[in-house]
Enzyme design. Structure first.
Site, PDB file in Angstrom:
ATOM      1  N   ILE A 299      50.578 109.830  21.939  1.00 41.48           N
ATOM      2  CA  ILE A 299      50.919 109.417  20.573  1.00 41.48           C
ATOM      3  C   ILE A 299      49.744 109.680  19.619  1.00 41.48           C
ATOM      4  O   ILE A 299      49.931 110.138  18.485  1.00 41.48           O
ATOM      5  CB  ILE A 299      51.294 107.910  20.571  1.00 41.48           C
ATOM      6  CG1 ILE A 299      52.539 107.684  21.444  1.00 41.48           C
ATOM      7  CG2 ILE A 299      51.503 107.387  19.160  1.00 41.48           C
ATOM      8  CD1 ILE A 299      52.814 106.224  21.794  1.00 41.48           C
TER       9      ILE A 299
ATOM     10  N   ASP B 212      33.767 104.123  23.666  1.00 37.66           N
ATOM     11  CA  ASP B 212      34.263 103.509  24.901  1.00 37.66           C
ATOM     12  C   ASP B 212      34.562 102.048  24.625  1.00 37.66           C
ATOM     13  O   ASP B 212      33.664 101.226  24.491  1.00 37.66           O
ATOM     14  CB  ASP B 212      33.243 103.648  26.044  1.00 37.66           C
ATOM     15  CG  ASP B 212      33.825 103.099  27.346  1.00 37.66           C
ATOM     16  OD1 ASP B 212      34.955 102.555  27.335  1.00 37.66           O
ATOM     17  OD2 ASP B 212      33.153 103.210  28.384  1.00 37.66           O
TER      18      ASP B 212
ATOM     19  N   ASN C  70      44.711 103.146  18.184  1.00 39.25           N
ATOM     20  CA  ASN C  70      45.838 103.623  19.000  1.00 39.25           C
ATOM     21  C   ASN C  70      45.551 103.622  20.508  1.00 39.25           C
ATOM     22  O   ASN C  70      46.471 103.496  21.304  1.00 39.25           O
ATOM     23  CB  ASN C  70      46.180 105.050  18.526  1.00 39.25           C
ATOM     24  CG  ASN C  70      46.938 105.847  19.545  1.00 39.25           C
ATOM     25  OD1 ASN C  70      48.172 105.761  19.615  1.00 39.25           O
ATOM     26  ND2 ASN C  70      46.237 106.620  20.368  1.00 39.25           N
TER      27      ASN C  70
ATOM     28  N   TYR D  67      49.059  93.055  29.896  1.00 37.25           N
ATOM     29  CA  TYR D  67      49.274  94.097  28.885  1.00 37.25           C
ATOM     30  C   TYR D  67      49.933  93.480  27.634  1.00 37.25           C
ATOM     31  O   TYR D  67      49.429  93.627  26.517  1.00 37.25           O
ATOM     32  CB  TYR D  67      50.171  95.202  29.474  1.00 37.25           C
ATOM     33  CG  TYR D  67      50.526  96.320  28.509  1.00 37.25           C
ATOM     34  CD1 TYR D  67      49.563  97.227  28.077  1.00 37.25           C
ATOM     35  CD2 TYR D  67      51.841  96.478  28.033  1.00 37.25           C
ATOM     36  CE1 TYR D  67      49.886  98.256  27.203  1.00 37.25           C
ATOM     37  CE2 TYR D  67      52.177  97.511  27.160  1.00 37.25           C
ATOM     38  CZ  TYR D  67      51.197  98.392  26.750  1.00 37.25           C
ATOM     39  OH  TYR D  67      51.512  99.415  25.868  1.00 37.25           O
TER      40      TYR D  67
ATOM     41  N   LYS E 144      48.414  92.993  23.795  1.00 41.32           N
ATOM     42  CA  LYS E 144      49.109  93.611  22.662  1.00 41.32           C
ATOM     43  C   LYS E 144      49.564  92.557  21.647  1.00 41.32           C
ATOM     44  O   LYS E 144      49.627  92.827  20.446  1.00 41.32           O
ATOM     45  CB  LYS E 144      50.310  94.424  23.169  1.00 41.32           C
ATOM     46  CG  LYS E 144      49.907  95.685  23.939  1.00 41.32           C
ATOM     47  CD  LYS E 144      49.226  96.694  23.019  1.00 41.32           C
ATOM     48  CE  LYS E 144      48.975  98.026  23.669  1.00 41.32           C
ATOM     49  NZ  LYS E 144      48.305  98.977  22.789  1.00 41.32           N
TER      50      LYS E 144
END
Ligand SMILES: NC(=O)c1ccc[n+]([C@@H]2O[C@H](COP(=O)([O-])OP(=O)(O)OC[C@H]3O[C@@H](n4cnc5c(N)ncnc54)[C@H](OP(=O)(O)O)[C@@H]3O)[C@@H](O)[C@H]2O)c1
Length: 322
Positions: free
Chosen positions: A31, A78, A105, A193, A197
């Site tokens: 993406i 990083d 992103n 995860y 998010k």
């Protein structure tokens, strides 16, 4: 084509971006690759902030095949090393006096439990805290772009999140145990995860609440289920499963995946929804956004992130936008 489809944001709707300085984290792949290419195609200078110079150089070479004049550069980043993020932003500020668009992103998905050398769970730091640190360090440059711009809406931060955050339910951040140490079982990596998010969604609202008065707004989004290279370097069994799933199930292309990021970053329509969570391709979800109106939830996340970053020597000015 249905009426709804006609109203969806298309890459062709993007404005001219000559004179814009932009950063896309993880812009060498999936993406991020398409996000970078479309920004550059519109005349923006784009820095791909990512961890491997070899992979970024290869991506830039491929992007320039069709147009050697594209203004794209490598910036070493990083996200799993907080001190190196300070070095990255110092290096960037020696190259550029301003930053117009930051697209956070880069990401990893559902990897096995592990702590970074900074003491945070890998996904929490890569997907959320590292990006938050990067954003906070770049604020002076975002601020100078806002000050020198005639438009109040030009300077934007975009956090690429995921619907995995929404499926956890509202306000699900574990403030006592942000690494989710105690979460066990096969679904634990997926929960970590979604958790990381969800933090990035709330962070976009917190940033907007604090810095909108300075002309800086932030957005978060789900890009869609996109065929990509997520987890391509994860050699664990889980990594292999995630990687296979990401190559088989999604039907949308990385270019489709970039559309909602590009919409949030460039459309004149988005600033009226500053701080909000968007779904493909440029829709503002109502259900998901309700809990962002809970100021206590937003403040709690801000306080946690600020304290985690201050523990590592970051200077966060809570009052800069007041
Ligand atoms: N694909 C989907 O269906 C989907 C759905 C929802 C959300 N998302 C989100 O969309 C974003 C882009 O994902 P993608 O699908 O395009 O995956 P991708 O092709 O694997 O791209 C991820 C990018 O992040 C970079 N990255 C990973 N760890 C990093 C670190 N420690 N420091 C700096 N950069 C790092 C990777 O660099 P390397 O090349 O060095 O690994 C790569 O450039 C992610 O945030 C992901 O969570 C994707």
């Amino acid at each position: 084509m249905t009426r709804q489809k006609e109203e969806e944001f298309q890459v062709a709707d993007m404005p001219n971006l000559s004179g814009y300085v932009t950063i896309v984290t993880g812009g060498n792949s999936g993406i991020g690759y398409e996000t970078t290419l479309q920004l550059a195609n519109r005349g923006a200078r784009v820095y791909i902030a990512s961890r491997s110079k070899t992979r970024v150089d290869a991506a830039i070479k491929a992007m320039k095949t069709g147009n050697s004049g594209l203004d794209i550069h490598f910036l070493k980043l990083d996200l799993q090393d907080l001190q190196s993020i300070k070095t990255t932003t110092e290096e960037f500020s020696q190259k550029e006096p301003r930053l117009d668009i930051l697209i956070n992103n880069a990401g990893i998905m559902a990897c096995p439990y592990e702590l970074t050398k900074d003491g945070y769970e890998l996904q929490w730091q890569t997907n959320f805290l590292g990006h938050h640190a990067f954003t906070m360090c770049l604020l002076p440059l975002l601020r100078s772009a806002a000050q020198s711009s005639h438009s109040r809406d030009r300077v934007r931060i975009v956090n690429v999140s995921s619907d995995a955050a929404i499926s956890m339910g509202p306000d699900s951040i574990n403030y006592k145990d942000p690494n989710l140490t105690d979460v066990k079982g096969v679904t634990a990596p997926w929960k970590r995860y979604g958790h990381s998010k969800q933090a990035s969604i709330i962070a976009a609202k917190a940033i907007t609440d604090r810095y909108k008065a300075l002309g800086i707004t932030a957005y978060s989004l789900h890009p869609g289920l996109i065929k990509s290279n997520l987890q391509s370097h994860d050699t664990s069994f889980l990594g292999m499963l995630s990687r296979t799933a990401m190559r088989i199930f999604p039907t949308l292309s990385p270019l489709d995946g970039a559309r909602t990021s590009l919409y949030c970053a460039t459309s004149p329509n988005t600033p009226s929804f500053a701080g909000r969570y968007f779904t493909p391709f440029g829709k503002v979800g109502t259900k998901e956004n309700k809990w962002l109106d809970d100021a206590k939830c937003v403040d709690r996340l801000w306080t946690l992130a600020t304290s985690q970053l201050r523990d590592h020597g970051f200077v966060i000015d809570d009052n800069a936008g007041k």
